[in-house]
Design an enzyme around this catalytic site. Structure first.
Site, mmCIF file in Angstrom:
data_model
loop_
_atom_site.group_PDB
_atom_site.id
_atom_site.type_symbol
_atom_site.label_atom_id
_atom_site.label_comp_id
_atom_site.label_asym_id
_atom_site.label_seq_id
_atom_site.Cartn_x
_atom_site.Cartn_y
_atom_site.Cartn_z
ATOM 1 N N SER A 26 30.792 98.948 62.266
ATOM 2 C CA SER A 26 29.075 98.671 61.444
ATOM 3 C C SER A 26 29.305 97.212 61.778
ATOM 4 O O SER A 26 28.261 96.651 61.613
ATOM 5 C CB SER A 26 29.369 99.067 59.580
ATOM 6 O OG SER A 26 28.742 99.920 59.997
ATOM 7 N N THR A 71 30.433 102.198 51.637
ATOM 8 C CA THR A 71 31.558 102.851 52.868
ATOM 9 C C THR A 71 32.745 103.707 50.982
ATOM 10 O O THR A 71 32.429 102.916 50.269
ATOM 11 C CB THR A 71 32.094 102.916 54.141
ATOM 12 O OG1 THR A 71 32.671 104.354 54.281
ATOM 13 C CG2 THR A 71 33.334 101.764 53.731
ATOM 14 N N LYS A 75 30.213 104.916 47.261
ATOM 15 C CA LYS A 75 29.381 105.014 48.032
ATOM 16 C C LYS A 75 28.752 105.777 45.886
ATOM 17 O O LYS A 75 27.380 105.658 45.595
ATOM 18 C CB LYS A 75 28.801 106.117 48.390
ATOM 19 C CG LYS A 75 28.653 105.754 49.807
ATOM 20 C CD LYS A 75 28.621 106.984 50.521
ATOM 21 C CE LYS A 75 28.459 105.628 52.098
ATOM 22 N NZ LYS A 75 28.218 107.612 52.837
ATOM 23 N N ASN A 96 24.628 103.648 49.425
ATOM 24 C CA ASN A 96 25.224 103.269 51.003
ATOM 25 C C ASN A 96 24.822 101.353 51.724
ATOM 26 O O ASN A 96 25.316 101.151 52.314
ATOM 27 C CB ASN A 96 25.240 104.225 52.655
ATOM 28 C CG ASN A 96 24.249 103.939 53.286
ATOM 29 O OD1 ASN A 96 22.968 103.415 52.827
ATOM 30 N ND2 ASN A 96 23.616 104.651 54.309
ATOM 31 N N ASP A 111 21.532 107.571 55.279
ATOM 32 C CA ASP A 111 22.335 108.424 56.467
ATOM 33 C C ASP A 111 20.686 109.651 56.627
ATOM 34 O O ASP A 111 20.928 110.002 57.715
ATOM 35 C CB ASP A 111 23.449 108.901 55.432
ATOM 36 C CG ASP A 111 24.551 108.039 54.893
ATOM 37 O OD1 ASP A 111 24.829 106.990 56.345
ATOM 38 O OD2 ASP A 111 25.747 108.334 53.749
ATOM 39 N N GLY A 135 28.900 122.415 55.727
ATOM 40 C CA GLY A 135 29.648 121.531 55.335
ATOM 41 C C GLY A 135 28.787 121.362 53.867
ATOM 42 O O GLY A 135 27.414 121.657 53.743
ATOM 43 N N ALA A 136 29.457 120.621 52.995
ATOM 44 C CA ALA A 136 28.826 120.358 51.424
ATOM 45 C C ALA A 136 29.151 119.109 50.791
ATOM 46 O O ALA A 136 29.422 119.129 50.298
ATOM 47 C CB ALA A 136 28.796 121.513 50.631
ATOM 48 N N ASN A 159 29.661 126.480 53.908
ATOM 49 C CA ASN A 159 30.664 125.782 53.931
ATOM 50 C C ASN A 159 32.186 126.939 53.153
ATOM 51 O O ASN A 159 31.542 128.027 52.787
ATOM 52 C CB ASN A 159 30.530 125.296 52.424
ATOM 53 C CG ASN A 159 31.244 123.924 52.642
ATOM 54 O OD1 ASN A 159 31.357 122.868 53.086
ATOM 55 N ND2 ASN A 159 32.146 123.272 50.794
ATOM 56 N N THR A 161 34.065 126.074 51.086
ATOM 57 C CA THR A 161 34.611 126.373 49.182
ATOM 58 C C THR A 161 33.040 126.504 49.063
ATOM 59 O O THR A 161 31.858 125.640 48.920
ATOM 60 C CB THR A 161 34.961 124.868 49.183
ATOM 61 O OG1 THR A 161 36.062 124.922 49.831
ATOM 62 C CG2 THR A 161 34.893 125.598 48.132
ATOM 63 N N GLY A 256 26.501 112.855 66.692
ATOM 64 C CA GLY A 256 26.008 111.301 65.586
ATOM 65 C C GLY A 256 26.273 110.295 65.610
ATOM 66 O O GLY A 256 26.064 109.347 64.709
HETATM 67 N N1 NAP Z 1 27.505 110.182 62.553
HETATM 68 C C1 NAP Z 1 28.198 108.775 60.521
HETATM 69 O O1 NAP Z 1 26.731 108.575 60.698
HETATM 70 C C2 NAP Z 1 28.161 109.824 59.940
HETATM 71 C C3 NAP Z 1 28.008 109.573 58.449
HETATM 72 C C4 NAP Z 1 29.103 109.826 57.719
HETATM 73 C C5 NAP Z 1 30.018 110.630 57.800
HETATM 74 N N2 NAP Z 1 29.961 111.329 59.368
HETATM 75 C C6 NAP Z 1 31.199 111.812 58.693
HETATM 76 O O2 NAP Z 1 30.723 113.027 59.277
HETATM 77 C C7 NAP Z 1 31.970 113.789 58.278
HETATM 78 C C8 NAP Z 1 31.619 114.191 56.569
HETATM 79 O O3 NAP Z 1 31.874 113.408 55.746
HETATM 80 P P1 NAP Z 1 31.320 112.951 54.785
HETATM 81 O O4 NAP Z 1 31.270 111.951 54.085
HETATM 82 O O5 NAP Z 1 30.628 114.424 53.924
HETATM 83 O O6 NAP Z 1 32.922 114.148 53.633
HETATM 84 P P2 NAP Z 1 33.155 115.094 53.049
HETATM 85 O O7 NAP Z 1 32.474 114.385 52.173
HETATM 86 O O8 NAP Z 1 35.298 114.922 52.859
HETATM 87 O O9 NAP Z 1 33.162 116.888 53.278
HETATM 88 C C9 NAP Z 1 33.526 117.037 54.336
HETATM 89 C C10 NAP Z 1 33.393 118.919 54.334
HETATM 90 O O10 NAP Z 1 33.573 119.169 54.868
HETATM 91 C C11 NAP Z 1 34.485 120.849 55.307
HETATM 92 N N3 NAP Z 1 35.528 120.446 55.864
HETATM 93 C C12 NAP Z 1 36.829 119.713 55.962
HETATM 94 N N4 NAP Z 1 37.375 119.810 57.093
HETATM 95 C C13 NAP Z 1 36.425 121.391 57.047
HETATM 96 C C14 NAP Z 1 37.513 122.281 58.553
HETATM 97 N N5 NAP Z 1 39.185 122.265 58.586
HETATM 98 N N6 NAP Z 1 36.649 123.702 58.735
HETATM 99 C C15 NAP Z 1 36.122 123.722 57.155
HETATM 100 N N7 NAP Z 1 34.943 122.945 56.604
HETATM 101 C C16 NAP Z 1 35.896 121.822 56.864
HETATM 102 C C17 NAP Z 1 34.492 120.488 53.373
HETATM 103 O O11 NAP Z 1 34.596 122.034 53.374
HETATM 104 P P3 NAP Z 1 34.776 122.289 51.571
HETATM 105 O O12 NAP Z 1 34.691 121.753 50.563
HETATM 106 O O13 NAP Z 1 35.613 123.166 52.072
HETATM 107 O O14 NAP Z 1 36.183 120.916 51.872
HETATM 108 C C18 NAP Z 1 33.704 119.839 53.150
HETATM 109 O O15 NAP Z 1 32.023 120.623 53.174
HETATM 110 C C19 NAP Z 1 32.773 113.159 58.656
HETATM 111 O O16 NAP Z 1 33.684 113.316 60.105
HETATM 112 C C20 NAP Z 1 32.295 111.746 58.971
HETATM 113 O O17 NAP Z 1 33.056 110.468 59.670
HETATM 114 C C21 NAP Z 1 29.716 110.954 60.006
#
Ligand code: NAP
Length: 294
Positions: A26, A71, A75, A96, A111, A135-136, A159, A161, A256
């Protein structure tokens, strides 16, 4: 960030509160945008220990910062320290971006809107479309609520989970009074039939992120079809394993990177009230990602 390049005579300060902050893209993105528009703003990263978050937020007023981004892990925790939060931020339960409006701190969540803008940039209109989110977590939550607000036709959330997907669905149903949102397990029997009708697939998991980019996507590649748009929130690499697979299947892809740029652009516009230079911001981020690979 190269500190020797900072123009300390800049007047308006904005920044990032996180813990850690050193890998954030950023600062370079926003500072390049401020320079491009010849704006007297400087964006600085602040490593804020969670124990000091309240004091840091008070510092926005005390030091006269125009605003900050937040971040991990701030948040959600920041909300009690703000004077007001936007409807989106309240629904999502996370902020954010803070704008200092003449001493009143207002929290926003850019976001979900940023992601929808990145789709619009690729000519994808969400209204009345069917979407599946994998994902959740935090990012899925922001996107799912925004999809609800934008009038998505059917929304599915799956998801690892399942319980977390169900909780998110309940929350959306309750807060937005929607009935078209459903949680699916990875093993749902009719997943294949459901996916046939999907217009947009969004992977919000960190699977495929650098340096572990040579991995199988979470979704079975045989389910991807050419009538869907596929997006992956992971932006490093810009073309993830999921996006490469989707490409091969003839599906349109949205990186992304677009969300990263547009969520930042909305914050930029909140602070400066000027239109953000999207193209430049995108190029700067791409260069940073390329240069940081070693
Ligand atoms: N492009 C952008 O601007 C932007 C913005 C925000 C985030 N992101 C990216 O988005 C991703 C998620 O961010 P977040 O903040 O949402 O993270 P988070 O709150 O930790 O959530 C992660 C999610 O991914 C699932 N997950 C993790 N590892 C997994 C695996 N090996 N197999 C299947 N599911 C898996 C988790 O499932 P469980 O519930 O089962 O643990 C959970 O639902 C990151 O890579 C982040 O860098 C990008």
């Amino acid at each position: 960030m190269d500190l020797s390049q900072i123009d300390l005579m800049k007047k308006e300060l904005v920044g990032l509160f996180g813990y850690p902050v050193e890998h954030s893209l950023s600062p370079v993105m926003h500072n390049a945008a401020f320079s491009k528009l010849d704006l007297d703003y400087l964006y600085l990263p602040f490593e804020v220990d969670p124990d000091n978050l309240k004091a840091a937020v008070e510092g926005i007023k005390g030091l006269g910062l125009q605003g900050v981004n937040l971040t991990i892990p701030h948040k959600k925790a920041v909300i009690p320290y703000l004077d007001e939060v936007s409807r989106e931020a309240e629904l999502i339960g996370a902020v954010n971006t803070i704008k200092n409006e003449s001493g009143k701190l207002v929290g926003y969540n850019t976001d979900g809107r940023g992601f929808v803008r990145s789709l619009a940039e690729e000519n994808f209109e969400l209204h009345n479309k069917n979407a599946l989110i994998i994902g959740a977590g935090g990012a899925a939550r922001a996107i799912a609520f925004q999809f609800g607000l934008e009038g998505v036709h059917e929304l599915y959330i799956t998801n690892r989970t399942l319980e977390k997907a169900k909780n998110l669905v309940c929350d959306i149903e309750e807060k937005l009074e929607l009935k078209n949102v459903q949680a699916l397990s990875f093993k749902t029997k009719n997943l294949k039939e459901i996916i046939t009708e999907i217009d947009l697939l969004v992977d919000t998991t960190p699977v495929g992120m650098y340096p572990n980019f040579e991995v199988e996507p979470v979704i079975d590649p045989s389910l991807i079809h050419q009538n869907m748009v596929v997006s992956d929130l992971v932006y490093n690499p810009v073309k993830t394993s999921l996006l490469r697979t989707a490409n091969k299947k003839g599906a349109k892809i949205v990186s992304g990177l677009g969300m990263l740029v547009h969520q930042g652009a909305i914050a930029f516009e909140l602070w400066t009230e000027k239109k953000a230079p999207i193209k430049l911001m995108s190029e700067v981020i791409k260069d940073e990602i390329e240069n940081n690979k070693n």
